[in-house]
Scaffold this motif. Sequence first.
Motif, short mmCIF file in Angstrom:
data_model
loop_
_atom_site.label_atom_id
_atom_site.label_comp_id
_atom_site.label_asym_id
_atom_site.label_seq_id
_atom_site.Cartn_x
_atom_site.Cartn_y
_atom_site.Cartn_z
N ALA A 215 0.83 -1.21 0.00
CA ALA A 215 0.00 0.00 0.00
C ALA A 215 0.86 1.26 0.00
N TRP A 216 1.99 1.21 0.71
CA TRP A 216 2.87 2.37 0.79
C TRP A 216 3.37 2.78 -0.59
N GLY A 217 3.64 1.80 -1.43
CA GLY A 217 4.12 2.11 -2.77
C GLY A 217 3.10 2.82 -3.63
N ARG A 218 1.83 2.74 -3.24
CA ARG A 218 0.76 3.41 -4.00
C ARG A 218 0.38 4.76 -3.40
N SER A 219 1.04 5.13 -2.30
CA SER A 219 0.78 6.42 -1.68
C SER A 219 1.44 7.54 -2.47
N ARG A 220 1.29 8.75 -1.99
CA ARG A 220 1.91 9.92 -2.61
C ARG A 220 2.89 10.54 -1.62
N PHE A 221 3.88 11.26 -2.15
CA PHE A 221 4.98 11.69 -1.31
C PHE A 221 5.40 13.12 -1.64
N VAL A 222 5.82 13.83 -0.59
CA VAL A 222 6.46 15.14 -0.74
C VAL A 222 7.83 15.03 -0.10
N ALA A 223 8.88 15.31 -0.87
CA ALA A 223 10.26 15.22 -0.39
C ALA A 223 10.92 16.59 -0.52
N ILE A 224 11.79 16.92 0.45
CA ILE A 224 12.38 18.26 0.44
C ILE A 224 13.73 18.31 -0.28
N HIS A 225 14.11 17.22 -0.95
CA HIS A 225 15.33 17.25 -1.76
C HIS A 225 15.29 16.07 -2.72
N GLU A 226 15.96 16.26 -3.88
CA GLU A 226 16.01 15.18 -4.86
C GLU A 226 16.66 13.93 -4.31
N ARG A 227 17.66 14.10 -3.43
CA ARG A 227 18.33 12.92 -2.85
C ARG A 227 17.35 12.06 -2.05
N ILE A 228 16.42 12.72 -1.37
CA ILE A 228 15.44 12.00 -0.58
C ILE A 228 14.47 11.25 -1.50
N ALA A 229 14.07 11.91 -2.57
CA ALA A 229 13.20 11.24 -3.54
C ALA A 229 13.90 10.04 -4.16
N VAL A 247 5.95 11.53 -6.52
CA VAL A 247 6.72 12.36 -5.59
C VAL A 247 6.76 13.80 -6.09
N LYS A 248 6.57 14.73 -5.18
CA LYS A 248 6.76 16.14 -5.45
C LYS A 248 7.92 16.63 -4.61
N VAL A 249 8.94 17.21 -5.25
CA VAL A 249 10.10 17.74 -4.54
C VAL A 249 9.91 19.24 -4.34
N CYS A 250 10.18 19.70 -3.12
CA CYS A 250 10.00 21.12 -2.81
C CYS A 250 11.09 21.56 -1.84
N ASP A 255 5.72 26.75 3.99
CA ASP A 255 4.88 27.23 2.89
C ASP A 255 5.05 26.35 1.66
N SER A 256 6.31 26.04 1.33
CA SER A 256 6.56 25.20 0.15
C SER A 256 6.02 23.79 0.36
N ILE A 257 6.21 23.26 1.56
CA ILE A 257 5.71 21.91 1.85
C ILE A 257 4.18 21.88 1.75
N PHE A 258 3.53 22.89 2.30
CA PHE A 258 2.07 22.93 2.26
C PHE A 258 1.56 23.00 0.83
N LEU A 259 2.22 23.82 0.01
CA LEU A 259 1.82 23.93 -1.39
C LEU A 259 2.01 22.60 -2.10
N ALA A 260 3.14 21.92 -1.84
CA ALA A 260 3.40 20.63 -2.48
C ALA A 260 2.37 19.58 -2.06
N ILE A 261 2.02 19.58 -0.77
CA ILE A 261 1.00 18.65 -0.30
C ILE A 261 -0.33 18.93 -1.00
N SER A 262 -0.67 20.22 -1.15
CA SER A 262 -1.90 20.60 -1.84
C SER A 262 -1.92 20.06 -3.26
#
Length: 267
Positions: A215-229, A247-250, A255-262
């Motif tokens: 299930a985790w593989g089908r979730s969505r993700f926000v990462a704060i750096h390309e290395r983390i992604a 994955v959305k990198v921000c 503020d950036s994290i909230f926008l990426a989650i949105s």
Amino acid sequence: MNVNVVLTRPDGRNDQLAARALAAGWQPLALPALAIRPLVQPGQCMPKPGDYDLVVFVSRNAARLYLDLLVGQSSGQAWPERTLAATVGRSSAQPLYDSSFIQDAQIVHPDSTARNQDSEALWQCLEPRLPAIRKVLIVRGESGREWLGEQCERMGIDVDRLALYRREPTLWNSSQAAALSQAMAVPESCVFLLTSSESVDAIHANISRLGLSRAWGRSRFVAIHERIASRLQSVLGATGNVEPPMVKVCSPSDDSIFLAISQMASR
């Protein structure tokens, strides 16, 4: 679709984002992936900023812990005027600005609009100042990247390293596990915040223990750096997930994290 936002920063760092998520109509779930364990106790001797031209804090925790210890030992003395304080980004510099102990003009970090806020971006900010820098203190965790210190040493700069904390994987308790299992009944409704490669590994360990890997593989993700992604991609690939994760990198600001989650929540 009900959106579940899984916030995985250490205790005390999820509250503001949780409040914003709740106001947006999402369901926040605070599941710290790592616990911060101080390695230096109040009263212990530690390097003083006046002995250095530059003090680099690799994270918000490094800055916060060092300043707390320093204020306890300084007897009201201000930060030395000749010493710069640097961080890898605006977010990690926040304890420096909040302390009123250091003049803003002495604080160096990449601009909040920079594509990356990391050691490489900080190095670009420091390059014009290098001729005046002879000795550097790097305040950090027990483990981490050595890139910035190595760059300084190649330039002939003396580098001392001060480890102030250890990051330890957390073990989610039964109530946390139950809340996560319920949220992941519809994996596509879950957006996980990932803030370090170590946290990816710690989250994966908990996910595997709970039998939620597929299930985790089908979730969505926000990462704060390309290395983390990239680390997430490697971990998921090793568990048999062949589809690339969403994955959305921000940048690491709230503020950036909230926008990426949105953005991830609306897909």
